[in-house]
Design an enzyme around this catalytic site. Sequence first.
Site, PDB file in Angstrom:
ATOM      1  N   HIS A 267     -36.737  25.704 -14.375  1.00  0.00           N
ATOM      2  CA  HIS A 267     -37.997  24.957 -14.192  1.00  0.00           C
ATOM      3  C   HIS A 267     -38.366  24.368 -15.557  1.00  0.00           C
ATOM      4  O   HIS A 267     -37.632  23.536 -16.087  1.00  0.00           O
ATOM      5  CB  HIS A 267     -39.034  25.906 -13.598  1.00  0.00           C
ATOM      6  CG  HIS A 267     -40.285  25.280 -13.080  1.00  0.00           C
ATOM      7  ND1 HIS A 267     -40.449  23.932 -12.942  1.00  0.00           N
ATOM      8  CD2 HIS A 267     -41.458  25.837 -12.656  1.00  0.00           C
ATOM      9  CE1 HIS A 267     -41.662  23.678 -12.469  1.00  0.00           C
ATOM     10  NE2 HIS A 267     -42.295  24.819 -12.292  1.00  0.00           N
ATOM     11  N   HIS A 306     -32.472  17.988  -8.722  1.00  0.00           N
ATOM     12  CA  HIS A 306     -33.862  18.295  -8.415  1.00  0.00           C
ATOM     13  C   HIS A 306     -33.961  18.661  -6.950  1.00  0.00           C
ATOM     14  O   HIS A 306     -33.253  18.090  -6.124  1.00  0.00           O
ATOM     15  CB  HIS A 306     -34.763  17.087  -8.716  1.00  0.00           C
ATOM     16  CG  HIS A 306     -36.198  17.446  -8.850  1.00  0.00           C
ATOM     17  ND1 HIS A 306     -37.030  17.551  -7.777  1.00  0.00           N
ATOM     18  CD2 HIS A 306     -36.922  17.768  -9.935  1.00  0.00           C
ATOM     19  CE1 HIS A 306     -38.227  17.908  -8.201  1.00  0.00           C
ATOM     20  NE2 HIS A 306     -38.193  18.051  -9.503  1.00  0.00           N
ATOM     21  N   ASP A 362     -36.492  16.460 -17.461  1.00  0.00           N
ATOM     22  CA  ASP A 362     -36.171  17.265 -18.643  1.00  0.00           C
ATOM     23  C   ASP A 362     -34.937  16.805 -19.394  1.00  0.00           C
ATOM     24  O   ASP A 362     -34.643  17.332 -20.463  1.00  0.00           O
ATOM     25  CB  ASP A 362     -35.986  18.724 -18.224  1.00  0.00           C
ATOM     26  CG  ASP A 362     -37.317  19.382 -17.979  1.00  0.00           C
ATOM     27  OD1 ASP A 362     -38.268  19.000 -18.674  1.00  0.00           O
ATOM     28  OD2 ASP A 362     -37.403  20.242 -17.100  1.00  0.00           O
TER      29      ASP A 362
HETATM   30  N1  ACO Z   1     -25.182  20.735 -12.378  1.00  0.00           N
HETATM   31  C1  ACO Z   1     -24.115  20.905 -11.569  1.00  0.00           C
HETATM   32  N2  ACO Z   1     -24.200  21.107 -10.248  1.00  0.00           N
HETATM   33  C2  ACO Z   1     -25.441  21.162  -9.709  1.00  0.00           C
HETATM   34  C3  ACO Z   1     -26.600  20.966 -10.500  1.00  0.00           C
HETATM   35  C4  ACO Z   1     -26.437  20.751 -11.878  1.00  0.00           C
HETATM   36  N3  ACO Z   1     -27.489  20.573 -12.674  1.00  0.00           N
HETATM   37  N4  ACO Z   1     -27.688  21.064  -9.707  1.00  0.00           N
HETATM   38  C5  ACO Z   1     -27.241  21.289  -8.468  1.00  0.00           C
HETATM   39  N5  ACO Z   1     -25.882  21.343  -8.478  1.00  0.00           N
HETATM   40  C6  ACO Z   1     -25.006  21.503  -7.322  1.00  0.00           C
HETATM   41  C7  ACO Z   1     -25.072  22.930  -6.778  1.00  0.00           C
HETATM   42  O1  ACO Z   1     -24.080  23.736  -7.388  1.00  0.00           O
HETATM   43  C8  ACO Z   1     -24.803  22.692  -5.315  1.00  0.00           C
HETATM   44  O2  ACO Z   1     -23.423  22.449  -5.152  1.00  0.00           O
HETATM   45  P1  ACO Z   1     -22.649  22.989  -3.818  1.00  0.00           P
HETATM   46  O3  ACO Z   1     -23.297  22.215  -2.689  1.00  0.00           O
HETATM   47  O4  ACO Z   1     -21.246  22.683  -4.057  1.00  0.00           O
HETATM   48  O5  ACO Z   1     -22.958  24.468  -3.764  1.00  0.00           O
HETATM   49  C9  ACO Z   1     -25.520  21.375  -5.033  1.00  0.00           C
HETATM   50  O6  ACO Z   1     -25.521  20.677  -6.279  1.00  0.00           O
HETATM   51  C10 ACO Z   1     -26.945  21.546  -4.528  1.00  0.00           C
HETATM   52  O7  ACO Z   1     -27.665  22.296  -5.484  1.00  0.00           O
HETATM   53  P2  ACO Z   1     -28.746  23.408  -5.157  1.00  0.00           P
HETATM   54  O8  ACO Z   1     -28.637  24.499  -6.205  1.00  0.00           O
HETATM   55  O9  ACO Z   1     -28.671  23.806  -3.724  1.00  0.00           O
HETATM   56  O10 ACO Z   1     -30.059  22.583  -5.373  1.00  0.00           O
HETATM   57  P3  ACO Z   1     -31.521  23.179  -5.512  1.00  0.00           P
HETATM   58  O11 ACO Z   1     -32.420  22.206  -4.883  1.00  0.00           O
HETATM   59  O12 ACO Z   1     -31.585  24.596  -5.058  1.00  0.00           O
HETATM   60  O13 ACO Z   1     -31.739  23.234  -7.104  1.00  0.00           O
HETATM   61  C11 ACO Z   1     -32.330  22.668  -9.286  1.00  0.00           C
HETATM   62  C12 ACO Z   1     -32.471  22.304  -7.815  1.00  0.00           C
HETATM   63  C13 ACO Z   1     -32.759  24.127  -9.519  1.00  0.00           C
HETATM   64  C14 ACO Z   1     -33.258  21.772 -10.112  1.00  0.00           C
HETATM   65  C15 ACO Z   1     -30.853  22.454  -9.709  1.00  0.00           C
HETATM   66  O14 ACO Z   1     -30.468  21.121  -9.514  1.00  0.00           O
HETATM   67  C16 ACO Z   1     -30.602  22.882 -11.150  1.00  0.00           C
HETATM   68  O15 ACO Z   1     -30.402  24.074 -11.410  1.00  0.00           O
HETATM   69  N6  ACO Z   1     -30.624  21.910 -12.119  1.00  0.00           N
HETATM   70  C17 ACO Z   1     -30.440  22.241 -13.513  1.00  0.00           C
HETATM   71  C18 ACO Z   1     -31.717  22.832 -14.079  1.00  0.00           C
HETATM   72  C19 ACO Z   1     -32.794  21.792 -14.279  1.00  0.00           C
HETATM   73  O16 ACO Z   1     -32.554  20.721 -14.834  1.00  0.00           O
HETATM   74  N7  ACO Z   1     -34.027  22.136 -13.865  1.00  0.00           N
HETATM   75  C20 ACO Z   1     -35.183  21.264 -14.035  1.00  0.00           C
HETATM   76  C21 ACO Z   1     -35.704  20.824 -12.726  1.00  0.00           C
HETATM   77  S1  ACO Z   1     -37.006  19.671 -12.943  1.00  0.00           S
HETATM   78  C22 ACO Z   1     -38.322  20.586 -13.388  1.00  0.00           C
HETATM   79  O17 ACO Z   1     -38.481  21.741 -13.082  1.00  0.00           O
HETATM   80  C23 ACO Z   1     -39.300  19.954 -14.192  1.00  0.00           C
END
Ligand code: ACO
Length: 428
Positions: A267, A306, A362
């Site tokens: 987050h 996201h 971010d």
């Molecule tokens: N890098 C690589 N792969 C990713 C990323 C990433 N940053 N984000 C998602 N994926 C992949 C997952 O592994 C998943 O792959 P799969 O379908 O093969 O299993 C797919 O994309 C879907 O991802 P989920 O984890 O189901 O997406 P969710 O909606 O639960 O997560 C989140 C969203 C937490 C923001 C995620 O994208 C993440 O961890 N990003 C990196 C951290 C980040 O930048 N957070 C800031 C968010 S914005 C904020 O809070 C202000």
Amino acid sequence: MADTLSITDNRTGKKYEVPISDGTIRAMDLRQIKAAPDDFGLMTYDPAFLNTANCRSAITYIDGEKGILLYRGYPIEQLAEESDYLETAYLILFGELPTHNQLQQWTSQITNHTMLHENIKKFMEGFQYDAHPMGIFLSTVGALSTFYPDAKDIFDKDSRMKQIYRLIAKVPSIAAYAFRHSIGRPYNYPDNDLSFAGNFLNMLFRMTEVKYQPNPVLARALDVLFILHADHEQNCSTTTMRTIGSSQVDPYSGLAGAAAALYGPLHGGANEAVLRMLNEIGSVAKVPEFIKKVKAGEGKLMGFGHRVYKSYDPRAKVIKRIADLVFAVTGKNPLLDIALELERIALQDDYFVTRKLYPNVDFYSGLIYQAMGFPTEMFPVLFAIPRTAGWVAQWEEMLLDSETKIARPRQIYTGPVQRDYVPRDKRS
Ligand code: ACO
């Protein structure tokens, strides 16, 4: 004909009509669906609330597919261009842009509440010299509840307003003191002649000069970053604020919990994680190797992806523009080239394209903060300052909603069935 969902329960052959309104059905309407009279009734299972609306809200609208973000109907791009943080905070809280007089009164109230009680200073001095500023921040916000016992009067409008002034005004002071504490410098008192962002820079960076003069480009850039971070509907920390607030505790205790939720690397801690990632990659030449590792499941591309945005985060677009203005003053952050290369490759790579992973707010904000002289540990604190407006607005909206009850989800129990206690000497 009214919109309804027809459900046939194949276990009993019974048919049900469940009303649909605002594109949702009420989960409680499913409770009537029972296989037998003593059956509890049907529940929904939705870990992480992927498809559950938890409230009605008139504050922020996001269309994740189209990359649209509106505060009270106003596009984020227009607010970032035309407004300032305090005006945007007013809009978020009260629903309309302030008139000239309203803005003056609001600004003067916030300005009058920026000072911290001297005992809060002493409280903060108790932290270790290397304490993480976000740990200091959230503990101190929680401690404010002991300084303002009147905050328990949450159903009194005037009392609520007073806590809102205090919170929005004092979070930059707490953040700045946390920063000064971590670098071993004396705390700077607020300068009420300066703007919200200008005063924050003063509390952070003033040394021995009598009057601190914030750089206008940097002060404006910080103000725009505050606008972009002010609210984001039902994200993890806001949901925490609403959940804690639903127990009718004071807003300082609620906000401490919301800030704790923001602290996590998925987050508000993400921009800190982005900078660590860019440092680890080290050079543009190593970007393809890093992307390969991410695709192999060895870590994430931080600052990408996201839960709601399945296109370019509109805030990231604005931030990219501000980065150029800031770097013109501070000099280019050497990590920028690595970030641009990561974005370039990821935006054309099938792995990221098919999963709709785009840069989020971010991805670039950390580069700006670093260029402005903030250590990475301060990044989540810089996020918490403006998000305070969103948290208190959502908290008040929750309190005044006639449908609000204490948040209390159900569970699917997966443990053992009832069994008898085994005396210690009989256990194998
Ligand atoms: N890098 C690589 N792969 C990713 C990323 C990433 N940053 N984000 C998602 N994926 C992949 C997952 O592994 C998943 O792959 P799969 O379908 O093969 O299993 C797919 O994309 C879907 O991802 P989920 O984890 O189901 O997406 P969710 O909606 O639960 O997560 C989140 C969203 C937490 C923001 C995620 O994208 C993440 O961890 N990003 C990196 C951290 C980040 O930048 N957070 C800031 C968010 S914005 C904020 O809070 C202000």
